[in-house]
Scaffold this motif. Structure first.
Motif, mmCIF file in Angstrom:
data_model
loop_
_atom_site.group_PDB
_atom_site.id
_atom_site.type_symbol
_atom_site.label_atom_id
_atom_site.label_comp_id
_atom_site.label_asym_id
_atom_site.label_seq_id
_atom_site.Cartn_x
_atom_site.Cartn_y
_atom_site.Cartn_z
ATOM 1 N N VAL A 127 0.859 -1.179 0.000
ATOM 2 C CA VAL A 127 0.000 0.000 0.000
ATOM 3 C C VAL A 127 0.893 1.227 0.000
ATOM 4 O O VAL A 127 1.899 1.257 0.710
ATOM 5 N N VAL A 128 0.548 2.220 -0.810
ATOM 6 C CA VAL A 128 1.274 3.490 -0.794
ATOM 7 C C VAL A 128 0.264 4.622 -0.686
ATOM 8 O O VAL A 128 -0.916 4.460 -1.028
ATOM 9 N N ASP A 135 -3.901 8.970 -6.165
ATOM 10 C CA ASP A 135 -3.602 9.765 -4.975
ATOM 11 C C ASP A 135 -4.403 9.215 -3.805
ATOM 12 O O ASP A 135 -5.520 8.723 -3.983
ATOM 13 N N TYR A 136 -3.844 9.321 -2.635
ATOM 14 C CA TYR A 136 -4.521 8.949 -1.395
ATOM 15 C C TYR A 136 -5.076 7.525 -1.434
ATOM 16 O O TYR A 136 -6.268 7.293 -1.563
ATOM 17 N N VAL A 185 -6.241 5.671 4.663
ATOM 18 C CA VAL A 185 -5.483 5.522 3.415
ATOM 19 C C VAL A 185 -5.468 4.055 2.985
ATOM 20 O O VAL A 185 -5.699 3.724 1.814
ATOM 21 N N VAL A 186 -5.210 3.161 3.936
ATOM 22 C CA VAL A 186 -5.142 1.733 3.618
ATOM 23 C C VAL A 186 -6.516 1.213 3.200
ATOM 24 O O VAL A 186 -6.634 0.423 2.254
ATOM 25 N N GLU A 187 -7.565 1.646 3.877
ATOM 26 C CA GLU A 187 -8.919 1.230 3.497
ATOM 27 C C GLU A 187 -9.286 1.733 2.104
ATOM 28 O O GLU A 187 -9.977 1.036 1.342
ATOM 29 N N THR A 188 -8.832 2.938 1.758
ATOM 30 C CA THR A 188 -9.080 3.466 0.414
ATOM 31 C C THR A 188 -8.379 2.621 -0.632
ATOM 32 O O THR A 188 -8.949 2.301 -1.688
ATOM 33 N N ALA A 189 -7.144 2.233 -0.351
ATOM 34 C CA ALA A 189 -6.407 1.367 -1.277
ATOM 35 C C ALA A 189 -7.119 0.028 -1.437
ATOM 36 O O ALA A 189 -7.228 -0.501 -2.554
ATOM 37 N N LEU A 190 -7.605 -0.530 -0.337
ATOM 38 C CA LEU A 190 -8.325 -1.806 -0.405
ATOM 39 C C LEU A 190 -9.577 -1.676 -1.264
ATOM 40 O O LEU A 190 -9.863 -2.544 -2.102
ATOM 41 N N SER A 191 -10.308 -0.604 -1.085
ATOM 42 C CA SER A 191 -11.531 -0.409 -1.863
ATOM 43 C C SER A 191 -11.227 -0.343 -3.351
ATOM 44 O O SER A 191 -11.928 -0.942 -4.174
ATOM 45 N N ARG A 192 -10.177 0.368 -3.713
ATOM 46 C CA ARG A 192 -9.806 0.459 -5.133
ATOM 47 C C ARG A 192 -9.398 -0.908 -5.668
ATOM 48 O O ARG A 192 -9.757 -1.287 -6.782
ATOM 49 N N ALA A 193 -8.612 -1.629 -4.885
ATOM 50 C CA ALA A 193 -8.159 -2.945 -5.336
ATOM 51 C C ALA A 193 -9.341 -3.899 -5.496
ATOM 52 O O ALA A 193 -9.409 -4.663 -6.463
#
Length: 203
Positions: A127-128, A135-136, A185-193
């Motif tokens: 995750v970044v 972004d974000y 931030v990590v939850e946002t990355a998970l949602s996108r993935a």
């Protein structure tokens, strides 16, 4: 905790390598920037260890140079000729002045681990905060041989399960560091993935 991004001025493709000073002065990943040893020496004359998130070239190209210069330990999940300590999921390692849990997070790389303490996450590439794709809340690429979006999703979930709500500093393998609500931030990355948003056109 005092964290310095020692590959910030690189003019080659490299990961973010972070020097953490303290009780166990540590380099998190070695990067691919020639001269990283000199940057580390600008801040300290002693290095206790290098801890690796994974062994992609942009994270380990300068590993031999760092280990030769400082004669320090090397912690890694997967086998490496210079590894002195094998890491496994659930292990604990001191980085600087804090104790971090090792969380096995494959998907982007089969040997990927993240390091999480009560305050800080070294997330590597799982995750970044931001990168050229999003972004974000972005995530490691999964479009190359040996990579898996499905496994990456499970890794992000595992990371969220084991990351305290108190974590407010994230140092990722690419993009900018982040200070604030790391869980968001990590939850946002998970949602996108999970929505299968392609990171790259071929993903």
């Amino acid at each position: 905790m005092n964290v310095t991004h020692v590959t910030a001025d690189a003019d080659v493709f490299t990961c973010n390598a972070y020097l953490v000073t303290g009780e166990r002065t540590t380099l998190v990943d070695a990067g691919a920037m020639e001269g990283v040893v000199d940057v580390v020496r600008d801040h300290t004359d002693h290095l206790d260890q290098v801890v690796l998130t994974h062994q992609h070239g942009d994270h380990v190209a300068q590993l031999d140079a760092v280990l030769d210069a400082f004669s320090c330990d090397c912690y890694a999940y997967a086998q490496h000729p210079r590894r002195t300590h094998e890491l496994d999921d659930g292990d604990f390692v001191k980085i600087g002045d804090e104790t971090f849990e090792v969380v096995y997070t494959p998907g982007h790389a089969a040997d990927h681990v993240a390091y999480v303490s009560e305050s800080t996450l070294f997330s590597g590439d799982v995750v970044v905060h931001n990168d050229a794709a999003f972004d974000y809340g972005s995530f490691g690429r999964t479009d190359m041989d040996g990579q898996s979006r499905e496994r990456l999703i499970e890794s992000i979930k595992d990371l969220l399960d084991r990351m305290p709500d108190s974590v407010e500093h994230m140092y990722a393998g690419h993009g900018d560091e982040f200070h604030g609500d790391v869980r968001d931030v990590v939850e946002t990355a998970l949602s996108r993935a999970e929505r299968r948003q392609p990171k790259y056109p071929s993903d």
